[in-house]
Design a protein around this motif. Structure first.
Motif, PDB file in Angstrom:
ATOM      1  N   MET A  10      -3.139  14.608  -8.962  1.00 46.21           N
ATOM      2  CA  MET A  10      -3.941  15.807  -9.181  1.00 46.21           C
ATOM      3  C   MET A  10      -5.130  15.814  -8.246  1.00 46.21           C
ATOM      4  O   MET A  10      -5.664  14.779  -7.881  1.00 46.21           O
ATOM      5  N   SER A  11      -5.586  16.988  -7.832  1.00 43.39           N
ATOM      6  CA  SER A  11      -6.704  17.107  -6.902  1.00 43.39           C
ATOM      7  C   SER A  11      -8.005  16.749  -7.597  1.00 43.39           C
ATOM      8  O   SER A  11      -8.122  16.834  -8.809  1.00 43.39           O
ATOM      9  N   GLU A  12      -8.988  16.329  -6.838  1.00 46.43           N
ATOM     10  CA  GLU A  12     -10.285  15.929  -7.372  1.00 46.43           C
ATOM     11  C   GLU A  12     -11.183  17.157  -7.517  1.00 46.43           C
ATOM     12  O   GLU A  12     -11.759  17.638  -6.554  1.00 46.43           O
ATOM     13  N   GLY A  13     -11.222  17.715  -8.691  1.00 48.31           N
ATOM     14  CA  GLY A  13     -12.075  18.868  -8.963  1.00 48.31           C
ATOM     15  C   GLY A  13     -11.637  20.123  -8.244  1.00 48.31           C
ATOM     16  O   GLY A  13     -12.364  21.088  -8.171  1.00 48.31           O
ATOM     17  N   ILE A  21       1.455  10.732  -4.633  1.00 47.62           N
ATOM     18  CA  ILE A  21       1.534   9.338  -5.054  1.00 47.62           C
ATOM     19  C   ILE A  21       1.501   8.418  -3.838  1.00 47.62           C
ATOM     20  O   ILE A  21       0.807   7.394  -3.834  1.00 47.62           O
ATOM     21  N   GLN A  22       2.234   8.780  -2.785  1.00 45.71           N
ATOM     22  CA  GLN A  22       2.272   7.934  -1.594  1.00 45.71           C
ATOM     23  C   GLN A  22       0.917   7.889  -0.902  1.00 45.71           C
ATOM     24  O   GLN A  22       0.493   6.826  -0.423  1.00 45.71           O
ATOM     25  N   GLU A  23       0.217   9.045  -0.835  1.00 44.95           N
ATOM     26  CA  GLU A  23      -1.121   9.059  -0.239  1.00 44.95           C
ATOM     27  C   GLU A  23      -2.050   8.117  -0.988  1.00 44.95           C
ATOM     28  O   GLU A  23      -2.790   7.332  -0.389  1.00 44.95           O
ATOM     29  N   THR A  24      -2.022   8.220  -2.303  1.00 49.26           N
ATOM     30  CA  THR A  24      -2.898   7.383  -3.117  1.00 49.26           C
ATOM     31  C   THR A  24      -2.564   5.910  -2.949  1.00 49.26           C
ATOM     32  O   THR A  24      -3.457   5.059  -2.833  1.00 49.26           O
ATOM     33  N   ARG A  25      -1.265   5.604  -2.923  1.00 49.88           N
ATOM     34  CA  ARG A  25      -0.865   4.203  -2.747  1.00 49.88           C
ATOM     35  C   ARG A  25      -1.319   3.665  -1.390  1.00 49.88           C
ATOM     36  O   ARG A  25      -1.807   2.530  -1.284  1.00 49.88           O
ATOM     37  N   ASP A  26      -1.201   4.486  -0.342  1.00 53.14           N
ATOM     38  CA  ASP A  26      -1.651   4.052   0.985  1.00 53.14           C
ATOM     39  C   ASP A  26      -3.164   3.849   1.003  1.00 53.14           C
ATOM     40  O   ASP A  26      -3.661   2.889   1.611  1.00 53.14           O
ATOM     41  N   CYS A  67     -11.525  10.473   0.998  1.00 53.07           N
ATOM     42  CA  CYS A  67     -11.112   9.103   0.693  1.00 53.07           C
ATOM     43  C   CYS A  67     -12.103   8.427  -0.251  1.00 53.07           C
ATOM     44  O   CYS A  67     -11.725   7.769  -1.219  1.00 53.07           O
ATOM     45  N   LYS A  68     -13.379   8.632   0.029  1.00 49.80           N
ATOM     46  CA  LYS A  68     -14.420   8.002  -0.781  1.00 49.80           C
ATOM     47  C   LYS A  68     -14.400   8.535  -2.210  1.00 49.80           C
ATOM     48  O   LYS A  68     -14.487   7.781  -3.182  1.00 49.80           O
ATOM     49  N   THR A  69     -14.272   9.856  -2.353  1.00 49.78           N
ATOM     50  CA  THR A  69     -14.234  10.472  -3.680  1.00 49.78           C
ATOM     51  C   THR A  69     -13.008  10.030  -4.459  1.00 49.78           C
ATOM     52  O   THR A  69     -13.089   9.720  -5.651  1.00 49.78           O
ATOM     53  N   LYS A  70     -11.865   9.990  -3.771  1.00 55.52           N
ATOM     54  CA  LYS A  70     -10.631   9.567  -4.438  1.00 55.52           C
ATOM     55  C   LYS A  70     -10.751   8.128  -4.927  1.00 55.52           C
ATOM     56  O   LYS A  70     -10.351   7.795  -6.045  1.00 55.52           O
ATOM     57  N   TRP A  71     -11.312   7.272  -4.099  1.00 50.90           N
ATOM     58  CA  TRP A  71     -11.473   5.869  -4.486  1.00 50.90           C
ATOM     59  C   TRP A  71     -12.390   5.730  -5.693  1.00 50.90           C
ATOM     60  O   TRP A  71     -12.114   4.959  -6.612  1.00 50.90           O
ATOM     61  N   LYS A  72     -13.499   6.478  -5.700  1.00 55.96           N
ATOM     62  CA  LYS A  72     -14.414   6.405  -6.841  1.00 55.96           C
ATOM     63  C   LYS A  72     -13.717   6.850  -8.123  1.00 55.96           C
ATOM     64  O   LYS A  72     -13.905   6.258  -9.191  1.00 55.96           O
TER      65      LYS A  72
END
Length: 232
Positions: A10-13, A21-26, A67-72
């Motif tokens: 799901m998108s961040e906000g 899923i693959q983007e997040t895993r990478d 990337c930073k927001t997703k990681w947080k």
């Protein structure tokens, strides 16, 4: 519904395109490679730029803030799962658990008195840069040099690890080839032995049939002779 239980893509906000899923895993894999570097320097912006570049190299067009927001958000979800004990609902729970476990072991071995935290201290670093902007301008050259030195050291360690793994792989591959050659040789010897025994059996079988035919011929000759005598 608890947002932590939503699918990870799901998108961040709603600000950015949805993460697959693959983007997040990478992202998790790349971020894990730089985890030690984040704790060796107080300037993380350059590290996130490198992470964003590596994401693009894998075909994911994600900027630094994305990337930073997703990681947080991933870290926040992991912390929530840790508190609730429901890690099975988070598809990247094991990956983040490994990252933080390695981080804790690294901190305990290098700085025993430093308190472990899930956070990357990125927000603290940003505030510190704002509060001491003039001082950092004076020390920007030195900090940049230290950062690059840290990254170079990290990359050298990575290359050394990859070299050692490659040597180990080649050694195991050579061992496998030797075992395979030995196995093939053994199979060839067994096949030759099987053919030899089969040939011996065929020879004995031919000899047995020849003897039986000879005995049958003698028997027939004897019977014919007796019949002729009886008739005469």
């Amino acid at each position: 519904m608890d947002p932590r239980h939503l699918d990870d893509h799901m998108s961040e906000g709603g600000k950015f395109p949805q993460w697959s899923i693959q983007e997040t895993r990478d992202l998790v894999m790349i971020r894990a490679d730089f985890d030690s570097a984040f704790f060796e320097t107080k300037r993380n912006k350059f590290l996130w730029e490198v992470i964003s570049t590596k994401m693009k190299e894998r075909g994911h067009n994600r900027g630094v803030e994305q990337c930073k927001t997703k990681w947080k958000n991933l870290v926040s979800r992991y912390k929530g799962m840790e508190q609730e004990g429901t890690g099975q609902y988070f598809p990247f729970y094991n990956e983040l658990q490994e990252i933080f476990t390695n981080r804790m072991q690294r901190l305990l071995s290098m700085e025993p008195r430093r308190e472990f935290s899930f956070d990357d201290h990125e927000d603290d670093n940003d505030n510190a840069e704002k509060a001491s902007g003039s001082k950092k301008k004076r020390n920007s050259g030195e900090s940049s040099y230290k950062l690059r030195e840290t990254l170079e050291k990290f990359m050298k360690q990575q290359m050394q690890t990859e070299t050692e793994l490659m040597k180990l792989y080649e050694a195991r591959e050579e061992e496998r080839r030797m075992k395979e050659m030995e196995w093939r040789k053994r199979m060839e010897e067994l096949e030759k032995e099987r053919l030899r025994l089969d040939e011996q059996w065929r020879e004995r079988e031919d000899q047995r049939r020849a003897r039986e035919e000879a005995r049958a011929e003698k028997r027939d000759t004897l019977i014919a002779t007796l019949l002729n005598k009886l008739r005469s």
